[in-house]
Motif scaffolding. Structure first.
Motif, PDB file in Angstrom:
ATOM      1  N   ILE A 152     -33.334  61.996  36.564  1.00 28.29           N
ATOM      2  CA  ILE A 152     -33.766  62.925  35.515  1.00 28.29           C
ATOM      3  C   ILE A 152     -34.311  64.204  36.152  1.00 28.29           C
ATOM      4  O   ILE A 152     -33.928  65.317  35.778  1.00 28.29           O
ATOM      5  N   SER A 153     -35.192  64.056  37.119  1.00 26.53           N
ATOM      6  CA  SER A 153     -35.791  65.229  37.765  1.00 26.53           C
ATOM      7  C   SER A 153     -34.736  66.133  38.386  1.00 26.53           C
ATOM      8  O   SER A 153     -34.751  67.351  38.184  1.00 26.53           O
ATOM      9  N   TRP A 154     -33.828  65.534  39.138  1.00 24.99           N
ATOM     10  CA  TRP A 154     -32.812  66.330  39.810  1.00 24.99           C
ATOM     11  C   TRP A 154     -31.842  66.971  38.843  1.00 24.99           C
ATOM     12  O   TRP A 154     -31.348  68.066  39.081  1.00 24.99           O
ATOM     13  N   SER A 155     -31.559  66.300  37.746  1.00 27.61           N
ATOM     14  CA  SER A 155     -30.607  66.890  36.799  1.00 27.61           C
ATOM     15  C   SER A 155     -31.169  68.163  36.185  1.00 27.61           C
ATOM     16  O   SER A 155     -30.431  69.091  35.901  1.00 27.61           O
ATOM     17  N   VAL A 156     -32.474  68.204  36.013  1.00 20.72           N
ATOM     18  CA  VAL A 156     -33.087  69.386  35.423  1.00 20.72           C
ATOM     19  C   VAL A 156     -33.127  70.529  36.437  1.00 20.72           C
ATOM     20  O   VAL A 156     -32.934  71.686  36.085  1.00 20.72           O
ATOM     21  N   SER A 157     -33.339  70.182  37.698  1.00 21.79           N
ATOM     22  CA  SER A 157     -33.543  71.241  38.684  1.00 21.79           C
ATOM     23  C   SER A 157     -32.309  71.646  39.473  1.00 21.79           C
ATOM     24  O   SER A 157     -32.234  72.761  39.958  1.00 21.79           O
ATOM     25  N   THR A 165     -25.445  72.860  28.377  1.00 20.70           N
ATOM     26  CA  THR A 165     -26.685  73.295  27.751  1.00 20.70           C
ATOM     27  C   THR A 165     -27.823  72.390  28.234  1.00 20.70           C
ATOM     28  O   THR A 165     -27.582  71.306  28.783  1.00 20.70           O
ATOM     29  N   ASP A 166     -29.038  72.822  28.008  1.00 23.79           N
ATOM     30  CA  ASP A 166     -30.192  71.988  28.350  1.00 23.79           C
ATOM     31  C   ASP A 166     -30.107  70.644  27.636  1.00 23.79           C
ATOM     32  O   ASP A 166     -30.412  69.608  28.227  1.00 23.79           O
ATOM     33  N   ASP A 167     -29.711  70.665  26.372  1.00 25.97           N
ATOM     34  CA  ASP A 167     -29.606  69.415  25.614  1.00 25.97           C
ATOM     35  C   ASP A 167     -28.538  68.491  26.184  1.00 25.97           C
ATOM     36  O   ASP A 167     -28.738  67.272  26.252  1.00 25.97           O
ATOM     37  N   GLN A 168     -27.409  69.044  26.604  1.00 24.76           N
ATOM     38  CA  GLN A 168     -26.357  68.217  27.204  1.00 24.76           C
ATOM     39  C   GLN A 168     -26.840  67.586  28.511  1.00 24.76           C
ATOM     40  O   GLN A 168     -26.592  66.406  28.772  1.00 24.76           O
ATOM     41  N   MET A 169     -27.530  68.371  29.319  1.00 28.74           N
ATOM     42  CA  MET A 169     -28.062  67.830  30.575  1.00 28.74           C
ATOM     43  C   MET A 169     -29.108  66.757  30.318  1.00 28.74           C
ATOM     44  O   MET A 169     -29.129  65.722  30.986  1.00 28.74           O
ATOM     45  N   HIS A 170     -29.964  67.020  29.354  1.00 22.95           N
ATOM     46  CA  HIS A 170     -31.016  66.060  28.990  1.00 22.95           C
ATOM     47  C   HIS A 170     -30.396  64.736  28.574  1.00 22.95           C
ATOM     48  O   HIS A 170     -30.786  63.667  29.064  1.00 22.95           O
ATOM     49  N   THR A 171     -29.403  64.788  27.716  1.00 22.87           N
ATOM     50  CA  THR A 171     -28.741  63.576  27.222  1.00 22.87           C
ATOM     51  C   THR A 171     -28.032  62.839  28.354  1.00 22.87           C
ATOM     52  O   THR A 171     -28.168  61.619  28.502  1.00 22.87           O
ATOM     53  N   ALA A 172     -27.290  63.564  29.176  1.00 22.19           N
ATOM     54  CA  ALA A 172     -26.549  62.944  30.280  1.00 22.19           C
ATOM     55  C   ALA A 172     -27.493  62.345  31.315  1.00 22.19           C
ATOM     56  O   ALA A 172     -27.280  61.225  31.793  1.00 22.19           O
ATOM     57  N   ALA A 173     -28.537  63.067  31.663  1.00 23.60           N
ATOM     58  CA  ALA A 173     -29.486  62.572  32.668  1.00 23.60           C
ATOM     59  C   ALA A 173     -30.176  61.303  32.191  1.00 23.60           C
ATOM     60  O   ALA A 173     -30.356  60.358  32.970  1.00 23.60           O
ATOM     61  N   THR A 174     -30.555  61.277  30.933  1.00 26.37           N
ATOM     62  CA  THR A 174     -31.208  60.088  30.393  1.00 26.37           C
ATOM     63  C   THR A 174     -30.255  58.900  30.430  1.00 26.37           C
ATOM     64  O   THR A 174     -30.643  57.796  30.823  1.00 26.37           O
ATOM     65  N   ALA A 175     -29.006  59.116  30.069  1.00 26.87           N
ATOM     66  CA  ALA A 175     -28.011  58.033  30.097  1.00 26.87           C
ATOM     67  C   ALA A 175     -27.799  57.526  31.523  1.00 26.87           C
ATOM     68  O   ALA A 175     -27.722  56.305  31.749  1.00 26.87           O
TER      69      ALA A 175
END
Length: 185
Positions: A152-157, A165-175
């Motif tokens: 999760i941390s690395w996907s954001v940074s 989009t931020d939402d797409q990254m958020h969803t993918a990272a959580t999965a």
């Protein structure tokens, strides 16, 4: 009046993170932050006296957010559901803090070390991972829990070069993090 002051503080923090990410923490001055905002240095000083004060306010948000997750997790029954919820809450926290701030933390480790934030954040990170596993879990299970949080941390940074989009990254990272978590159950 408090709402306007809060909005101004948030704008300052956002612009500071943008500049810290673009130029680096050490190479960014308060004058440059004020110029990007279109305000005087005096107006900026009203809210933050130093760059360190800006970073402290942002770090406090992260620490409080993690503390909230820990408090919740300590009250929840252990198991897969609690571990998943820790990941979801951690992901939501980093998502809410924003890409620039998380990237700043990853790219400016010396500043974090010099300001004394790194050790506390590492400790909180380990506490979250421990709460995702059973007491006295095998080292490999704790390792996977930490890797799930890191995903999760690395996907954001580190993924800002992708057209997501931020939402797409958020969803993918959580999965992805939940997929990693499945290895410890």
């Amino acid at each position: 009046m408090d709402g306007r002051r809060s909005d101004t503080r948030e704008r300052i923090r956002t612009v500071a993170m943008e500049l810290f990410s673009e130029r680096g923490y050490e190479k960014t001055s308060l004058r440059e932050i004020a110029e990007r905002l279109g305000v005087t240095k005096a107006a900026l000083y009203y809210h933050f006296r130093t760059k360190e004060d800006i970073v402290v306010s942002l770090s406090d948000d992260l620490r409080r957010g993690i503390d909230d997750i820990v408090t919740w997790a300590e009250q929840a029954p252990p198991g897969r559901e609690r571990a998943e919820q820790i990941l979801r809450r951690y992901s939501a926290l980093l998502h809410s803090l924003g890409r620039d701030m998380v990237r700043f933390w990853h790219e400016n480790q010396p500043a974090f070390r010099d300001l004394g934030f790194g050790a506390g954040l590492r400790y909180q990170f380990r506490v979250l991972a421990d709460l995702m596993t059973e007491p006295d879990a095998a080292a490999t299970k704790v390792y996977h829990a930490r890797q799930a949080l890191l995903a999760i941390s690395w996907s954001v940074s580190m993924m800002d070069d992708l057209e997501l989009t931020d939402d797409q990254m958020h969803t993918a990272a959580t999965a992805i993090a939940i997929d990693i978590l499945a290895r410890i159950q």
